[in-house]
Design a protein around this motif. Structure first.
Motif, short mmCIF file in Angstrom:
data_model
loop_
_atom_site.label_atom_id
_atom_site.label_comp_id
_atom_site.label_asym_id
_atom_site.label_seq_id
_atom_site.Cartn_x
_atom_site.Cartn_y
_atom_site.Cartn_z
N ALA A 1 0.83 -1.21 0.00
CA ALA A 1 0.00 0.00 0.00
C ALA A 1 0.87 1.26 0.00
O ALA A 1 0.55 2.23 -0.69
CB ALA A 1 -0.92 -0.01 1.22
N LYS B 1 -5.60 3.00 2.23
CA LYS B 1 -5.39 1.58 2.47
C LYS B 1 -4.29 1.35 3.50
O LYS B 1 -4.40 0.49 4.38
CB LYS B 1 -5.03 0.87 1.17
N ASP C 1 -1.12 4.54 -1.61
CA ASP C 1 -2.53 4.44 -1.26
C ASP C 1 -2.66 4.76 0.24
O ASP C 1 -2.58 3.87 1.09
CB ASP C 1 -3.06 3.04 -1.57
#
Length: 245
Positions: free
Chosen positions: A212, A220, A217
Motif C-alpha cells: 500500500a 489503504k 494508497d
C-alpha cells in the motif's frame, strides 16, 4: 563497562525471578565522552527487562546485578530507582526490587496510543515514500521473515521494531518520531511474549502495508495499520498461559 561471564542472578524464594578567549573562536576536535556509568547500567538493565531475561515479577538483588554487570552496587541502585520511577521496576518496602508485572489495562492504554501514532505514520509514509524507501522496507521485511523461519523470538522483536521505526523515519515528521520513540521500549516489552504466535499473521500484514505504501494508497495503508495494531493488542490479551505467568 565490562560484563563478566557470571550467570544471571538466581530467582528468589518467590520464584520471580573551556575553552576561553581566542580558543573559543577556533575549531577544535572535541573528545567524545563515554556515557555516564549510571546511564550505561540503566540501559543494560532496561534491555534485560524488555527482552525478558529479567522476567516480570522477578526479584532483583543489587549485589547479584552488580556482579553480573561488573560494576559496583551504587550505579545499580541508582538505575533501579530510575526504573521504578519509569514503571519498569516495583520497589517494595522490606522486600526489595521486583520487575514490574504488566497488566492488561496498562497494555490497552499503551497499545491504544501506539495505534493512533502508527496509523498516522502509515498514512504519511504512503504519501511520501520514494522507491528507495520502499526497497528498504522490503529489506526489513525479509529480515523479519528470516527471523520467523529461524523461530528466533528476539530477532523477531528487533525486526518488527526496525520496520515500524523506519516507516516513521521516512515520513520526515520529527515530532511523530519522537512520540513513537517514547513508547517503543515498552511496546517491545509487551510484544516479546507474542512475537512467535503473532509471527506469520504480523509479517503478512507488514507485506500488505508495504504494498500500500509503494502504491501511495494512503487510505489503504492507514486501514491496514489500524488492523495490524489492533490484532497485536488482541494477541497480547490472548497470549498463552505460559507467557502470562
Amino acid at each position: 563497562m565490562t560484563q563478566t561471564a557470571s550467570p544471571l542472578p538466581e530467582r528468589g524464594p518467590t520464584g520471580r525471578r573551556t575553552a576561553k578567549g581566542s580558543l573559543a573562536a577556533k575549531s577544535a576536535q572535541r573528545v567524545e565522552r563515554p556515557a555516564p556509568l549510571r546511564q550505561v547500567v540503566y540501559d543494560a538493565l532496561a534491555e534485560l527487562i524488555i527482552n525478558r531475561t529479567l522476567e516480570p515479577g522477578q526479584h532483583l538483588v543489587e549485589a547479584d546485578l552488580a556482579e553480573y554487570l561488573g560494576v559496583s552496587r551504587q550505579p545499580v541502585r541508582e538505575a533501579l530507582q530510575r526504573l521504578q520511577t519509569e514503571g519498569w521496576v516495583d520497589l517494595r518496602p522490606a522486600q526489595g526490587a521486583f520487575v514490574h508485572m504488566p497488566t492488561d489495562e496498562e497494555a490497552d492504554q499503551l497499545l491504544g496510543v501506539r495505534a493512533v501514532l502508527e496509523t498516522h505514520s502509515a498514512r504519511l509514509a504512503a504519501g511520501c515514500a520514494s522507491e528507495a524507501h520502499v526497497a528498504r522496507l522490503w529489506e526489513l521485511q525479509n529480515a523479519g521473515l528470516e527471523a520467523l523461519a529461524a523461530d528466533d523470538g528476539e530477532a523477531l522483536v528487533t525486526a518488527n521494531a526496525d520496520l515500524h521505526s523506519f516507516l516513521t523515519e521516512l515520513t520526515g515528521n520529527a515530532v511523530l518520531a519522537e512520540l513513537i520513540g517514547l513508547v517503543d521500549r515498552r511496546v517491545r516489552w509487551y510484544y516479546t511474549p507474542i512475537a512467535r504466535p503473532r509471527g506469520h499473521d504480523a509479517w503478512a500484514e507488514h507485506a500488505e502495508l508495504i504494498e500500500a505504501v509503494a502504491a501511495h494508497d494512503v487510505e489503504k495503508a492507514e486501514k491496514i495499520m489500524a488492523h495490524h495494531t489492533e490484532r497485536t493488542r488482541q494477541a497480547f490479551h490472548e497470549r498463552p498461559e505460559a507467557a502470562r505467568e
